[in-house]
Design an enzyme around this catalytic site. Structure first.
Site, PDB file in Angstrom:
ATOM      1  N   SER A   6       6.728 -40.344   1.456  1.00  0.00           N
ATOM      2  CA  SER A   6       5.612 -40.897   2.226  1.00  0.00           C
ATOM      3  C   SER A   6       4.307 -40.538   1.544  1.00  0.00           C
ATOM      4  O   SER A   6       4.255 -39.672   0.665  1.00  0.00           O
ATOM      5  CB  SER A   6       5.609 -40.332   3.649  1.00  0.00           C
ATOM      6  OG  SER A   6       5.192 -38.971   3.639  1.00  0.00           O
ATOM      7  N   CYS A   7       3.234 -41.186   1.974  1.00  0.00           N
ATOM      8  CA  CYS A   7       1.921 -40.925   1.381  1.00  0.00           C
ATOM      9  C   CYS A   7       1.501 -39.473   1.595  1.00  0.00           C
ATOM     10  O   CYS A   7       0.919 -38.847   0.700  1.00  0.00           O
ATOM     11  CB  CYS A   7       0.878 -41.877   1.958  1.00  0.00           C
ATOM     12  SG  CYS A   7       0.791 -41.887   3.758  1.00  0.00           S
ATOM     13  N   ARG A  56      -3.492 -38.944  14.298  1.00  0.00           N
ATOM     14  CA  ARG A  56      -3.917 -40.287  13.905  1.00  0.00           C
ATOM     15  C   ARG A  56      -5.357 -40.480  14.375  1.00  0.00           C
ATOM     16  O   ARG A  56      -5.670 -40.280  15.556  1.00  0.00           O
ATOM     17  CB  ARG A  56      -2.996 -41.340  14.516  1.00  0.00           C
ATOM     18  CG  ARG A  56      -1.595 -41.371  13.911  1.00  0.00           C
ATOM     19  CD  ARG A  56      -1.648 -41.750  12.446  1.00  0.00           C
ATOM     20  NE  ARG A  56      -0.339 -41.776  11.816  1.00  0.00           N
ATOM     21  CZ  ARG A  56       0.330 -42.880  11.513  1.00  0.00           C
ATOM     22  NH1 ARG A  56      -0.192 -44.066  11.796  1.00  0.00           N
ATOM     23  NH2 ARG A  56       1.503 -42.814  10.925  1.00  0.00           N
TER      24      ARG A  56
END
Length: 336
Positions: A151-152, A234
């Site tokens: 993943s990033c 987030r």
């Protein structure tokens, strides 16, 4: 000779992989498969991006899509095994739909004639997870055909976690990433999300959620297994994220020693993958960054000699997509 690539799923990562490939002479994208739009729609979103701006290339729609005079075949096939990659000369498929993350599902691209599959996400029961600059030497061309690019957040974290572990050693680590919202979130509140926090409007809240990146680092750095955990927040930005890593060392260090070690590796072995900044920058300044991880030198802290904080920024779209392209070129160089 450039390796021929097909992209399955032309969303945020699929399009950014294409953008990165346009700049890389070792990669030639020859086909795109996506269910959500026709050639006009795909070409428009490729050329005009709300986050990254206009693509510096000539994009023309005809029977398919032409980019800088090269024809790109456009497909809209739901089942990967029916894509006939072999017939159109595709060597490597970038699987970026987010749907086919299990090895047996991604391997359907192999049935369709591709030689290798790169999953642009954490995978399940993949042949291997590779993070460029960290463990690419573990790749075996004869044994590994379904490869995860992690993943990033994992590629950001692993880029400097390895350095810190090798030089200083540690007892344990805890990570938090402030991560820009993505397409898996909702514009407005919606009860269709399994995670009730994730069901809330992405641009209206800081949303506490799980993140597997910390534990996934152990897939590429087994020596860190059980020593690293973390979570994600987030946040209401469209792109670029930041990792805040706090770790306890087995010996005392200074801020200067930590920063010197990170600078040295960024200027040497990991140049182009790990970078650092000595300026007081903010999230927008890292939009378009092609590296995996940029250490915020001004934010490094040490308490009581052994408790250390390192902050690193990453463009979770551009940086990640450039590592996908670099991985494809690496796989090709090792022999298909």
């Amino acid at each position: 000779m450039a390796v021929k690539v097909g992209i399955n799923g032309f969303g945020r990562i699929g399009r950014n992989v294409f953008r990165a490939a346009v700049k890389n002479p070792d990669i030639e994208v020859v086909a795109v498969n996506d269910l959500t739009a026709n050639a006009d729609g795909l070409a428009h979103l490729l050329k005009y991006d709300s986050v990254h701006g206009r693509l510096d290339a000539e994009v023309v729609v005809n029977d398919g899509v032409s980019v800088n005079g090269k024809e790109i075949i456009v497909k809209a096939e739901r089942n990967p095994e029916n894509l006939a990659w072999g017939e159109i000369g595709v060597d490597i498929v970038v699987e970026s739909t987010g749907r086919f993350t299990k090895r047996e599902d991604a391997a359907k691209h192999l049935e369709a004639g591709a030689k290798k599959v790169i999953i642009s996400a954490p995978a399940k029961v993949e042949n291997i997870t590779v993070v460029m600059g960290v463990n690419q030497d573990k790749y075996d061309a004869d044994a590994h055909h379904v490869i995860s690019n992690a993943s990033c957040t994992t590629i950001c974290l692993a880029a400097f976690a390895r350095v810190l572990h090798q030089i200083f050693g540690e007892v344990s680590r805890m990570m938090t990433t402030a991560h820009s919202y993505t397409n898996i979130q909702r514009i407005l509140d919606a009860a269709t999300h399994a995670d009730l926090r994730g069901a809330r409007a992405a641009a209206e809240s800081i949303i506490d959620t799980t993140n597997g990146a910390a534990m996934a680092v152990a897939l590429v750095l087994p020596e860190l297994k059980g020593k690293l955990n973390g979570m994600a927040m987030r946040v209401a930005t469209a792109n670029v994220s930041v990792v805040d890593l706090v770790y306890e060392l087995a010996k005392e260090v200074t801020v200067e020693e930590v920063n010197a070690a990170l600078k040295a590796i960024a200027e040497g072995e990991l140049k182009g993958i790990l970078a650092y900044s000595i300026e007081p920058l903010v999230i927008r300044n890292y939009n378009g960054s092609t590296v995996s991880s940029t250490i915020d030198i001004l934010s490094t802290m040490v308490i009581d000699g052994a408790m250390v904080k390192v902050v690193s920024w990453y463009d979770n779209e551009t940086g990640y997509s450039h590592r996908v392209v670099a991985l494809a070129a690496y796989i090709n160089a090792k022999g298909l």
